[in-house]
Design a protein around this motif. Structure first.
Motif, PDB file in Angstrom:
ATOM      1  N   LEU A 621      -1.850  -7.700   4.087  1.00 12.38           N
ATOM      2  CA  LEU A 621      -2.438  -6.746   3.173  1.00 12.38           C
ATOM      3  C   LEU A 621      -1.903  -5.348   3.469  1.00 12.38           C
ATOM      4  N   ALA A 622      -1.614  -4.570   2.413  1.00 15.20           N
ATOM      5  CA  ALA A 622      -1.127  -3.199   2.584  1.00 15.20           C
ATOM      6  C   ALA A 622      -1.723  -2.325   1.494  1.00 15.20           C
ATOM      7  N   PRO A 623      -2.055  -1.078   1.828  1.00 20.74           N
ATOM      8  CA  PRO A 623      -2.596  -0.189   0.789  1.00 20.74           C
ATOM      9  C   PRO A 623      -1.530   0.163  -0.247  1.00 20.74           C
ATOM     10  N   CYS A 624      -1.979   0.348  -1.490  1.00 19.50           N
ATOM     11  CA  CYS A 624      -1.076   0.723  -2.575  1.00 19.50           C
ATOM     12  C   CYS A 624      -1.927   1.344  -3.672  1.00 19.50           C
ATOM     13  N   ALA A 625      -1.998   2.666  -3.692  1.00 21.48           N
ATOM     14  CA  ALA A 625      -2.906   3.352  -4.615  1.00 21.48           C
ATOM     15  C   ALA A 625      -2.593   3.049  -6.067  1.00 21.48           C
ATOM     16  N   ALA A 626      -1.324   2.841  -6.394  1.00 19.72           N
ATOM     17  CA  ALA A 626      -0.930   2.600  -7.783  1.00 19.72           C
ATOM     18  C   ALA A 626      -1.075   1.145  -8.191  1.00 19.72           C
ATOM     19  N   CYS A 627      -1.492   0.280  -7.250  1.00 20.26           N
ATOM     20  CA  CYS A 627      -1.620  -1.140  -7.536  1.00 20.26           C
ATOM     21  C   CYS A 627      -3.020  -1.467  -8.023  1.00 20.26           C
ATOM     22  N   SER A 628      -3.132  -2.595  -8.697  1.00 20.50           N
ATOM     23  CA  SER A 628      -4.437  -3.094  -9.121  1.00 20.50           C
ATOM     24  C   SER A 628      -5.285  -3.374  -7.886  1.00 20.50           C
ATOM     25  N   GLY A 629      -6.503  -2.815  -7.857  1.00 21.08           N
ATOM     26  CA  GLY A 629      -7.362  -2.992  -6.705  1.00 21.08           C
ATOM     27  C   GLY A 629      -7.043  -2.092  -5.538  1.00 21.08           C
ATOM     28  N   GLY A 630      -5.980  -1.275  -5.653  1.00 20.28           N
ATOM     29  CA  GLY A 630      -5.618  -0.334  -4.598  1.00 20.28           C
ATOM     30  C   GLY A 630      -4.922  -0.963  -3.413  1.00 20.28           C
ATOM     31  N   ALA A 631      -4.432  -2.212  -3.561  1.00 21.33           N
ATOM     32  CA  ALA A 631      -3.773  -2.877  -2.440  1.00 21.33           C
ATOM     33  C   ALA A 631      -2.721  -3.843  -2.961  1.00 21.33           C
ATOM     34  N   GLN A 632      -1.840  -4.277  -2.057  1.00 20.05           N
ATOM     35  CA  GLN A 632      -0.817  -5.265  -2.370  1.00 20.05           C
ATOM     36  C   GLN A 632      -0.617  -6.144  -1.145  1.00 20.05           C
ATOM     37  N   VAL A 633       0.217  -7.160  -1.306  1.00 15.06           N
ATOM     38  CA  VAL A 633       0.586  -8.018  -0.178  1.00 15.06           C
ATOM     39  C   VAL A 633       2.071  -7.841   0.081  1.00 15.06           C
ATOM     40  N   THR A 634       2.413  -7.539   1.330  1.00 15.29           N
ATOM     41  CA  THR A 634       3.805  -7.371   1.727  1.00 15.29           C
ATOM     42  C   THR A 634       4.159  -8.427   2.775  1.00 15.29           C
ATOM     43  N   GLY A 635       5.414  -8.357   3.273  1.00 18.99           N
ATOM     44  CA  GLY A 635       5.856  -9.289   4.308  1.00 18.99           C
ATOM     45  C   GLY A 635       6.242 -10.645   3.781  1.00 18.99           C
TER      46      GLY A 635
END
Length: 973
Positions: A621-635
């Motif tokens: 899990l990683a923060p992402c203000a511009a993403c839906s829900g304010g987060a994304q999945v990386t790695g």
């Protein structure tokens, strides 16, 4: 109504040099007063309205009458009543009626007793009765007035009585001339003003020089200051309203505002026919009304603060044909439940605030209307429903507190994050317009415009960059025709910046369409780059690079999480091409606002967000203000061991579906998708900022019920994943909107013997659907040869172009035979093959001609003139809107002949009445060519001797002071 409705252009050139001088004087001396007409208290009733009813009804209404008294008798005996019209208008939600009886194609009838002879006038005061009936039911009446005498004998009888009017004036006046008709109609304006104080104004079908030279409009303003003035297809400062007449061809077809070219707060009408077929007046047929098209226009016009002026076709007795009556009855029950969203509101996404209109998720399209209290209440009109059960649109920074279905009152679940509002779990859809009432608390996370400073690399005098941050949509920045051009915003100190909200000036149509009367295209940003800096000197690599759609309303450019003092927006080009001389290289922007965050309401998650799914391996899990829900999945790089698994992807029916993956990446990479354990499907993905989502769509097979979808990347470093979305595939007939230009275009005339023709073509993708495996090439007939291979691209994205050039050679040893050569672009969309084609037509030049070229040929320069369809014309097109000013011309370059001598220049044209061309050869003094004819769809030919030099010559066809005939082609004998 103007005769060739779809050929009308925004600003018609004035017909005389004296008028040009007068207009210049008015502009220089009384510019503040002219601008004041844009907003005036007398307009308030119209600003508060949604629609009007346009009635074309006169002597030639079917069955036509050639005798005025007989027509009036049949009107009365048929049971005509003013109350019927007023009641039908109210069913449509119309606040006013425009009565077009004094019309050039309806016998110039006047529906009032007149003391001024010259054309049909009734003994019964039909106009007076209508004004009285309208006043009693709060429906205002506006009278149509024509400027055009050219159809005075269209029916084989003379409808204008010059002798009677001459006797009345005590001087000889020819009503069939524009000057004589201008004098006659000028008198009628004053008669009407004296007789009908409760009239609401005049709807004027273009201007007459006599009116302007005698300051008619200024006198109307003085005599009847509360009356409105509307002008057809012109933006004349003294007028209250600009009417845009019968625009078609948009996508979606109902989105009439795409044809608009006048920015708010100008009052603008969309003037269109309700009957799908037939004339503007009753022609004897019970023509159908397309309910889908008509309701869509009604709603989308309201979403741009435009008034729907709907034209119906009353019969002689005043009643409407049955299918129009049925539509009115339908509207009387369909509109009231959503009335609060249409009346007393403004279009959202423009100067009045509001979320972004236009194309939304999964094929949805709609508009926003807003309350006038700072957009605290907004209405989301879903005119085309999505293929899923949610609507997702850009929120423009408004924090939403409640969403409800306006028709049913049902409270809706919603989610807000990453700059988007998602309305969830929609089960009830209105067939024509599902309306959601969106209540907001405030607009969040924008810096006060007064704290920002703006500079630009280029600005037109009077339109500086400071206008970008002055908080006023009345002022705007103009790039002074410079591209590329940059705008730099100074935040005052290093601050957080999340996105830019850009309101470009809405002064051009949003799509190319040559049959408006000239080629027009959007003067809006296409390719851009954004840089940030702490000192305004060192900028580094761009933090964003991409393309904005050619779309109306506010556009957002997400920046990721930036912290800087300076933000530079570099505009590389705009959507307008050289076929649109008025708009090419022109850029105007009203306001740019800087946001430092997004409203967030995570209580109800958007379905299929990545952070709520099962993760394996290094996926995190990683923060992402511009993403839906304010987060994304990386790695996700390194193969299937590092993956996201969606276990409950549910669809109703088995089959191929559209899978959209919203992802983030700073560089091109790839994703792989495995559905229900099947072999993975690999897709290339692009991006330019690891904190800003982009999307990639592909076709995947799903079974009915729950499915498992695993997303990973075989690349060393895969993208981050924000969310996925699943929807049905679009219809097999769907082809993403593209623009293809071919040079030379249209019909080409070739000389005797074998011929070679150099051809180039450009394909542009106009929407956000990606094209794959793109190939562009001509398909020549048997015996022809092509030099040059196809132009290809692995993929194309919004705004990208593909260009190719070829030499086509006809069969040897013979003259060119007639050939239609398709220039074809083939590509795939979601795995399905598609094509778009433009035809290059080649014909053998007649033996008695040494040169022949169509007026609409791309090798000519058109100035502000334009192209329109003309079935009987050579090549099926012609150039119209010639003359009336020095910029409306056709310049034929490279008119090549072997020998210097005198030639006969043949001019093929269409005209109604008497007009003149001027022909200028190689810059020599112009030669006047007078012509006459009947009917703008009847080609004629005239000739004039000219002297040419050996080699290349130029021939300019123009008329700098008066309107010229339409031009089909030129040839040399």
């Amino acid at each position: 109504m103007a005769i060739l409705h779809e050929g009308a252009i925004p600003v018609r050139p004035r017909a005389r040099a004296a008028t040009l001088l007068f207009a210049l004087i008015v502009t220089l001396i009384v510019a503040p007063a002219a601008r004041a007409e844009v907003e005036h208290p007398r307009q308030q009733w119209l600003r508060d309205s949604t629609a009007g009813l346009f009635l074309h009804w006169g002597m030639f209404t079917a069955p036509r009458h050639l005798d005025c008294a007989a027509w009036e008798r049949d009107v009365t005996e048929g049971g005509w009543t003013a109350d019927y019209w007023v009641d039908e208008a109210r069913k449509l939600g119309a606040s006013y009626i425009v009565l077009a009886t004094f019309h050039s194609r309806l016998g110039y009838a006047r529906p009032w007793p007149s003391e001024i002879p010259g054309s049909c006038a009734t003994k019964r005061d039909l106009l007076g009765e209508l004004v009285t009936a309208g006043k009693a039911k709060d429906v205002r009446i506006i009278l149509y007035m024509t400027d055009d005498p050219q159809w005075h004998n269209e029916q084989g009888v003379e409808t204008l009585d010059s002798a009677a009017y001459s006797a009345y004036k005590g001087r000889q006046v020819d009503l069939t001339t524009r000057a004589g008709f201008g004098m006659y109609s000028y008198d009628l304006f004053f008669e009407v003003m004296e007789k009908y104080q409760d009239l609401a104004g005049f709807w004027i079908d273009n201007d007459n020089d006599y009116w302007e030279q005698n300051k008619l409009y200024e006198q109307i303003r003085e005599k009847r200051p509360s009356w409105l003035l509307s002008n057809n297809n012109e933006d004349t400062p003294i007028m209250d309203t600009v009417s845009n007449e019968q625009k078609t061809g948009m996508t979606p077809a109902y989105d009439y505002p795409q044809a608009a070219w006048t920015p708010m707060p100008r009052l603008v009408e969309a003037d269109y026919k309700l009957p799908t077929t037939g004339d503007w007046w009753y022609d004897g047929g019970n023509h159908p009304v397309d309910v889908r098209l008509s309701t869509g226009r009604y709603i989308t016009n309201a979403g741009s603060s435009m008034k729907s002026l709907m034209a119906e076709t009353p019969m002689v007795n005043g009643r409407f044909p049955p299918q129009q009556e049925a539509f009115n009855a339908f509207m009387s029950t369909w509109v009231p439940p959503i009335k609060e969203s249409l009346q007393g509101t403004e279009g959202g996404g423009y100067m009045y605030g509001g979320m972004r209109p236009g194309f939304w998720n999964d094929g949805a399209h709609g508009v926003i209307t807003v309350s006038r209290d700072g957009a605290k209440v907004q209405y989301v009109h879903v005119v085309t429903r999505p293929s899923t059960d949610m609507v997702r649109l850009r929120d423009n920074g408004y924090r939403v507190t409640r969403v409800s279905d306006l028709r049913t009152g049902e409270q809706m679940r919603f989610s807000q994050s990453g700059g988007h509002l998602s309305i969830l779990g929609i089960t009830r859809w209105d067939q024509y317009d599902t309306v959601f009432k969106v209540e907001t608390a405030d607009r969040q996370h924008f810096y006060d415009q007064s704290t920002l400073k703006a500079t630009a690399s280029s600005s037109r005098e009077g339109h500086p960059a400071t206008a970008l941050v002055d908080g006023s949509f009345q002022d705007y920045w103009d790039s002074d025709a410079q591209l590329p051009v940059s705008v730099t915003l100074d935040l005052g100190r290093a601050r957080k910046a999340s996105y830019l909200a850009v309101n470009q000036r809405e002064w051009s149509p949003t799509y190319a369409r040559e049959t408006f009367g000239r080629p027009e295209d959007s003067a809006r940003i296409k390719d851009y780059r954004v840089y940030v800096s702490d000192d305004g000197k060192r900028w580094g690599a761009p933090v964003r690079a991409g393309a904005l759609p050619s779309a109306r309303g506010v556009q957002a450019i997400d920046l990721g999480e930036q912290h800087a003092r300076y933000i530079k927006l570099e505009v590389l080009n705009t959507w307008a091409g050289p076929q649109a001389p008025r708009f090419v290289r022109q850029l105007q922007i009203d306001e740019i606002q800087v946001a430092h965050g997004y409203p967030l309401s995570p209580a109800t998650p958007v379905p299929l967000e990545a952070e709520r799914q099962q993760r394996s391996g290094a996926a995190r899990l990683a923060p992402c203000a511009a993403c839906s829900g304010g987060a994304q999945v990386t790695g996700l790089g390194g193969g299937s061991r590092n993956a996201i698994t969606y276990r409950e992807v549910t669809v109703a029916a088995a089959g191929d579906h559209r899978l959209q993956i919203d992802h983030t990446t700073a560089a091109a990479t790839s994703l792989s998708v495995s559905v229900n354990g099947a072999a993975p499907i690999k897709a290339a993905v692009i991006g330019d900022n690891a904190a800003v989502p982009a999307d990639t769509a592909l076709s995947v097979p799903l079974r009915a019920g729950a499915n498992t979808i695993t997303v990973f990347s075989d690349a060393a470093k895969g993208p981050g994943v924000d969310r996925i979305a699943v929807a049905p595939l679009p219809p097999t007939s769907y082809v993403p909107k593209t623009t293809m230009t071919v040079d030379p275009s249209g019909l080409q005339w070739a000389g005797p013997g074998q011929q070679s023709l150099k051809v180039s073509a450009t394909l542009r993708l106009d929407v956000e659907d990606a094209l794959d495996q793109v190939e562009l090439a001509p398909a020549v007939p048997a015996g022809w040869t092509v030099e040059g291979g196809p132009a290809t691209a692995a993929t194309m994205r919004l705004g990208q172009t593909l260009e190719g050039t070829w030499t086509l050679t006809s069969p040897p040893g013979q003259d060119v035979a007639s050939a239609d050569i398709p220039i074809r672009a083939s590509f795939q969309v979601l795995g399905r093959p598609n094509t778009v084609t433009r035809q290059l037509r080649v014909r053998l030049r007649p033996a008695d001609r040494v040169f022949m070229r169509e007026a609409e040929d791309s090798r000519n320069q058109l100035g502000s003139a334009g192209i329109t369809n003309c079935g009987p014309c050579s090549g099926g097109q012609k150039v119209r809107n010639l003359g009336g000013g020095p910029d409306a011309y056709v310049l034929f370059e490279n008119v090549t002949v072997d020998t210097a001598r005198q030639y006969t220049l043949y001019i093929d044209f269409t005209v109604n009445g008497e007009r003149s061309y001027f022909v200028t050869v190689n810059g020599e003094p112009p030669i006047e060519v007078k012509v006459s004819g009947v009917g703008n769809n009847t080609p004629y030919t005239t000739s004039v001797p000219i002297t040419l030099r050996a080699g290349a010559n130029t021939i300019k066809v123009h008329n700098d002071t008066a309107t010229a005939p339409d031009l089909d082609r030129l040839s040399l004998g």
